[in-house]
Design a protein around this motif. Structure first.
Motif, mmCIF file in Angstrom:
data_model
loop_
_atom_site.group_PDB
_atom_site.id
_atom_site.type_symbol
_atom_site.label_atom_id
_atom_site.label_comp_id
_atom_site.label_asym_id
_atom_site.label_seq_id
_atom_site.Cartn_x
_atom_site.Cartn_y
_atom_site.Cartn_z
ATOM 1 N N TYR A 1 33.370 46.276 32.508
ATOM 2 C CA TYR A 1 33.622 44.856 32.239
ATOM 3 C C TYR A 1 35.008 44.432 32.743
ATOM 4 O O TYR A 1 35.173 43.365 33.357
ATOM 5 N N LEU A 2 36.004 45.280 32.489
ATOM 6 C CA LEU A 2 37.378 44.954 32.898
ATOM 7 C C LEU A 2 37.547 44.984 34.419
ATOM 8 O O LEU A 2 38.398 44.280 34.967
ATOM 9 N N LEU A 3 36.749 45.796 35.098
ATOM 10 C CA LEU A 3 36.869 45.909 36.551
ATOM 11 C C LEU A 3 36.250 44.725 37.292
ATOM 12 O O LEU A 3 36.682 44.391 38.399
ATOM 13 N N GLU A 4 35.243 44.101 36.700
ATOM 14 C CA GLU A 4 34.470 43.072 37.398
ATOM 15 C C GLU A 4 35.320 41.966 38.027
ATOM 16 O O GLU A 4 35.092 41.582 39.178
ATOM 17 N N PRO A 5 36.323 41.423 37.325
ATOM 18 C CA PRO A 5 37.124 40.341 37.945
ATOM 19 C C PRO A 5 37.903 40.789 39.178
ATOM 20 O O PRO A 5 38.340 39.954 39.970
ATOM 21 N N PHE A 6 38.071 42.101 39.339
ATOM 22 C CA PHE A 6 38.877 42.599 40.446
ATOM 23 C C PHE A 6 38.034 43.119 41.615
ATOM 24 O O PHE A 6 38.574 43.564 42.617
ATOM 25 N N HIS A 7 36.710 43.049 41.478
ATOM 26 C CA HIS A 7 35.846 43.611 42.512
ATOM 27 C C HIS A 7 36.119 43.006 43.890
ATOM 28 O O HIS A 7 36.218 43.719 44.894
ATOM 29 N N GLU A 8 36.196 41.674 43.946
ATOM 30 C CA GLU A 8 36.378 41.016 45.241
ATOM 31 C C GLU A 8 37.690 41.441 45.895
ATOM 32 O O GLU A 8 37.730 41.725 47.098
ATOM 33 N N GLN A 9 38.771 41.493 45.103
ATOM 34 C CA GLN A 9 40.061 41.916 45.649
ATOM 35 C C GLN A 9 40.002 43.357 46.144
ATOM 36 O O GLN A 9 40.510 43.690 47.219
#
Length: 231
Positions: free
Chosen positions: A39-47
């Motif tokens: 869950y915590l990783l999801e916002p950083f996937h694109e970067q």
């Protein structure tokens, strides 16, 4: 040492771009913890993916493939280490696997004993260099390292509890070094790449695991060294 390991994949549109490996020394890693990491990783996937794409464009396909295989193999080795029972089995199997994965020639484990390091196991995976390896080990057993920077690279690695990676030993052989290190390099004759890492137990360095490539330069990434230090 590390008692619990979890590898969390970074997946977007059914494609896995990599994984995040987490370690714990005490309590087990629960399924809930893994889900929280995802869950915590999801916002950083694109970067992360953009960074990976840029990095991949700068590397050859062969190098990228080799790095991926190494990382997969390192995870397998960490899982294997947790299943081994006797110290002798642990030393030999770990050295054999890591020396092969990173394309080294010689691998050695030395453990602390009072104020010095004593060799407990070694491997040489290339018969062409077996004689040089045997000569080195014989000399080193007769001239053990003091756990001190003054005794050379391995003593310093254990004393400071920090890894040392020298991509090409030939480039530093003209520089000042301890007499012990100078003799060791001369006995090995053709040392190229060297890597030394501490063996940790209860946050204390209890030994050193080190490797030499005696024919060519081998490249090791900083993140790979970090994983090695956690084994």
């Amino acid at each position: 040492g590390v008692n619990h390991i979890a590898a969390v994949p970074m997946e977007v549109a059914d494609q896995i771009y990599g994984c995040v490996v987490v370690f714990k020394q005490d309590k087990p890693i629960t399924d809930q913890t893994v889900q929280e990491i995802i869950y915590l990783l999801e916002p950083f996937h694109e970067q992360i993916i953009n960074k990976l794409d840029k990095h991949r464009s700068e590397e050859s396909v062969l190098d990228l493939h080799q790095t991926t295989l190494r990382n997969q193999k390192l995870i397998e080795i960490m899982q294997m280490v947790s299943t081994l029972v006797t110290p002798e089995e642990l030393y030999q199997k770990t050295l054999q696997e890591l020396t092969t994965v990173f394309d080294f020639t010689v691998g050695v484990i030395a453990l602390t004993s009072d104020d010095h390091l004593t060799i407990v196991d070694s491997v040489c995976i290339d018969d062409r260099f077996q004689s040089a390896s045997n000569d080195y080990l014989k000399w080193r057993r007769e001239n053990e390292w003091k756990i001190s920077p003054s005794s050379g690279a391995m003593g310093a690695v254990c004393y400071y509890n920090t890894p040392v990676y020298i991509p090409d030993v030939e480039e530093i052989r003209h520089l000042p070094m301890s007499e012990s290190d100078r003799i060791a390099l001369d006995i090995l004759e053709t040392p190229r790449t060297m890597l030394a890492i501490t063996i940790i137990q209860n946050n204390n360095a209890i030994g050193v695991m080190f490797f030499y490539q005696l024919e060519k330069v081998v490249s090791i990434r900083e993140d790979e060294i970090g994983i090695l230090c956690a084994i």
